[in-house]
Design an enzyme around this catalytic site. Sequence first.
Site, PDB file in Angstrom:
ATOM      1  N   ASP A 138      -5.326   5.917 -16.940  1.00 11.98           N
ATOM      2  CA  ASP A 138      -5.401   5.054 -15.753  1.00 11.98           C
ATOM      3  C   ASP A 138      -3.969   4.652 -15.412  1.00 11.98           C
ATOM      4  OD1 ASP A 138      -6.451   3.276 -13.738  1.00 11.98           O
ATOM      5  OD2 ASP A 138      -6.175   1.596 -15.104  1.00 11.98           O
ATOM      6  N   SER A 139      -3.819   4.010 -14.255  1.00 13.05           N
ATOM      7  CA  SER A 139      -2.497   3.505 -13.890  1.00 13.05           C
ATOM      8  C   SER A 139      -2.113   2.293 -14.745  1.00 13.05           C
ATOM      9  CB  SER A 139      -2.510   3.075 -12.426  1.00 13.05           C
ATOM     10  OG  SER A 139      -3.449   2.030 -12.260  1.00 13.05           O
ATOM     11  N   TYR A 160      -1.220   2.671  -8.645  1.00 16.24           N
ATOM     12  CA  TYR A 160      -1.237   3.979  -7.987  1.00 16.24           C
ATOM     13  C   TYR A 160      -1.771   3.869  -6.551  1.00 16.24           C
ATOM     14  CZ  TYR A 160      -0.735   6.661 -12.389  1.00 16.24           C
ATOM     15  OH  TYR A 160      -0.297   7.225 -13.555  1.00 16.24           O
ATOM     16  N   GLY A 161      -2.668   2.920  -6.368  1.00 17.25           N
ATOM     17  CA  GLY A 161      -3.442   2.865  -5.125  1.00 17.25           C
ATOM     18  C   GLY A 161      -2.623   2.677  -3.864  1.00 17.25           C
ATOM     19  N   CYS A 191      -9.525   6.235 -13.349  1.00 13.35           N
ATOM     20  CA  CYS A 191      -8.866   5.559 -12.237  1.00 13.35           C
ATOM     21  C   CYS A 191      -9.429   6.172 -10.964  1.00 13.35           C
ATOM     22  CB  CYS A 191      -7.366   5.802 -12.343  1.00 13.35           C
ATOM     23  SG  CYS A 191      -6.421   5.205 -10.929  1.00 13.35           S
ATOM     24  N   ASN A 192     -10.050   5.344 -10.145  1.00 11.38           N
ATOM     25  CA  ASN A 192     -10.630   5.867  -8.904  1.00 11.38           C
ATOM     26  C   ASN A 192      -9.559   6.426  -7.975  1.00 11.38           C
ATOM     27  OD1 ASN A 192     -13.750   4.864  -8.490  1.00 11.38           O
ATOM     28  ND2 ASN A 192     -12.619   3.555  -9.886  1.00 11.38           N
ATOM     29  N   GLU A 241      -3.740  -7.175 -13.374  1.00  9.70           N
ATOM     30  CA  GLU A 241      -2.690  -6.828 -14.343  1.00  9.70           C
ATOM     31  C   GLU A 241      -1.903  -8.081 -14.749  1.00  9.70           C
ATOM     32  OE1 GLU A 241      -1.317  -3.372 -15.303  1.00  9.70           O
ATOM     33  OE2 GLU A 241      -3.241  -2.572 -14.690  1.00  9.70           O
ATOM     34  N   CYS A 261     -12.937   0.682  -8.453  1.00 13.90           N
ATOM     35  CA  CYS A 261     -11.639   0.605  -9.131  1.00 13.90           C
ATOM     36  C   CYS A 261     -11.953   0.087 -10.524  1.00 13.90           C
ATOM     37  CB  CYS A 261     -10.699  -0.350  -8.399  1.00 13.90           C
ATOM     38  SG  CYS A 261      -9.180  -0.687  -9.316  1.00 13.90           S
ATOM     39  N   THR A 262     -11.369   0.727 -11.528  1.00 11.01           N
ATOM     40  CA  THR A 262     -11.741   0.367 -12.902  1.00 11.01           C
ATOM     41  C   THR A 262     -11.124  -0.966 -13.344  1.00 11.01           C
ATOM     42  OG1 THR A 262      -9.962   1.804 -13.690  1.00 11.01           O
ATOM     43  CG2 THR A 262     -12.191   2.728 -13.621  1.00 11.01           C
ATOM     44  N   HIS A 263     -10.276  -1.548 -12.500  1.00 11.06           N
ATOM     45  CA  HIS A 263      -9.804  -2.907 -12.799  1.00 11.06           C
ATOM     46  C   HIS A 263     -10.857  -3.960 -12.421  1.00 11.06           C
ATOM     47  CE1 HIS A 263      -5.864  -0.978 -13.027  1.00 11.06           C
ATOM     48  NE2 HIS A 263      -5.316  -2.105 -13.403  1.00 11.06           N
TER      49      HIS A 263
HETATM   50  N1  DGL Z   1      -7.914   1.279 -12.007  1.00 18.91           N
HETATM   51  C1  DGL Z   1      -7.383   2.029 -10.899  1.00 18.91           C
HETATM   52  C2  DGL Z   1      -8.532   2.525 -10.010  1.00 18.91           C
HETATM   53  O1  DGL Z   1      -9.598   2.684 -10.507  1.00 18.91           O
HETATM   54  C3  DGL Z   1      -6.372   1.201 -10.225  1.00 18.91           C
HETATM   55  C4  DGL Z   1      -5.569   2.007  -9.331  1.00 18.91           C
HETATM   56  C5  DGL Z   1      -4.223   1.491  -9.011  1.00 18.91           C
HETATM   57  O2  DGL Z   1      -3.346   1.483  -9.863  1.00 18.91           O
HETATM   58  O3  DGL Z   1      -4.017   1.134  -7.870  1.00 18.91           O
HETATM   59  O4  DGL Z   1      -8.418   2.781  -8.852  1.00 18.91           O
END
Ligand code: DGL
Length: 262
Positions: A6-7, A38-39, A69-70, A148, A180-182
């Site tokens: 993931d990011s 990343y998004g 990470c989506n 985060e 989003c996995t966050h």
């Molecule tokens: N957990 C990532 C997701 O599922 C976060 C992406 C990001 O870093 O923006 O999209």
Amino acid sequence: MIGIFDSGVGGMTVAKAVEDLCPHLPLVYFGDIARSPYGSKSPEVITECCRRNTDFLLSQGAELVVIACNSAAATASGTLRREYSVPIIDVVEATAEKAAAVSAAGGIGIIGTRATVRSKVYEQRLEAIRPGCRIASQACPLLVPLVEEGWLDKRETKMILRRYLHSLQQQQVDTLILGCTHYPLLGRLIQSRMGKRVRLIDSSAEAARHLKEFLDKNPRIGSNMAESGQQSRFFVSDSTGPVQQLADRIFGRPIHLEKVDV
Ligand code: DGL
């Protein structure tokens, strides 16, 4: 080993769900904290990060890779599947299937990063599985940095959520994809804002379930991993106090984060 990236820390919610479902299998996790989020980045940059992350996990002995990470899955899962021979499990497929299956009236909301919402990957999958469903999406670029930072229950976080979720409430969705996995870390706040009647679909839990189904269908992969005797390891490209606290909180025990240059 099961490779998961993931990011940042969001993918740890996937890793924890995988650990719960497959407790005998070793994991190797990589959180690209140094390049998070990343998004908000371009597809080219996200894809390059995904290649680096995958190369790193394979160098650590991963026999399959979960894109936890989506944003990364929405942008680069096709590229990774073409370029690598190991199985690539992505967080989006199972999540869309679940939402389409459980939505009572076909009103499905999606929240995610800009990259995920821009890709329209959920819309495409949902329309293919459940033609005619009503889909509303909302990019929530401020949520990943808040998570985060560990701001999981702050007044400011609630205010930002209220703003992001307003249009989805107005469109009366009955199901909301946490794309989003966050976001599972904000699940309680999101549920109370949307109300009890809206069903939340957690992409982290769905990704873990999808992986388990894959391993059940391919038992040799899991038995090789179980017999390897390897221990789970957690790598990050940068480490901060809040990240360590979140990792410990997600797993409910101290997690040793190893910092690497990837
Ligand atoms: N957990 C990532 C997701 O599922 C976060 C992406 C990001 O870093 O923006 O999209």
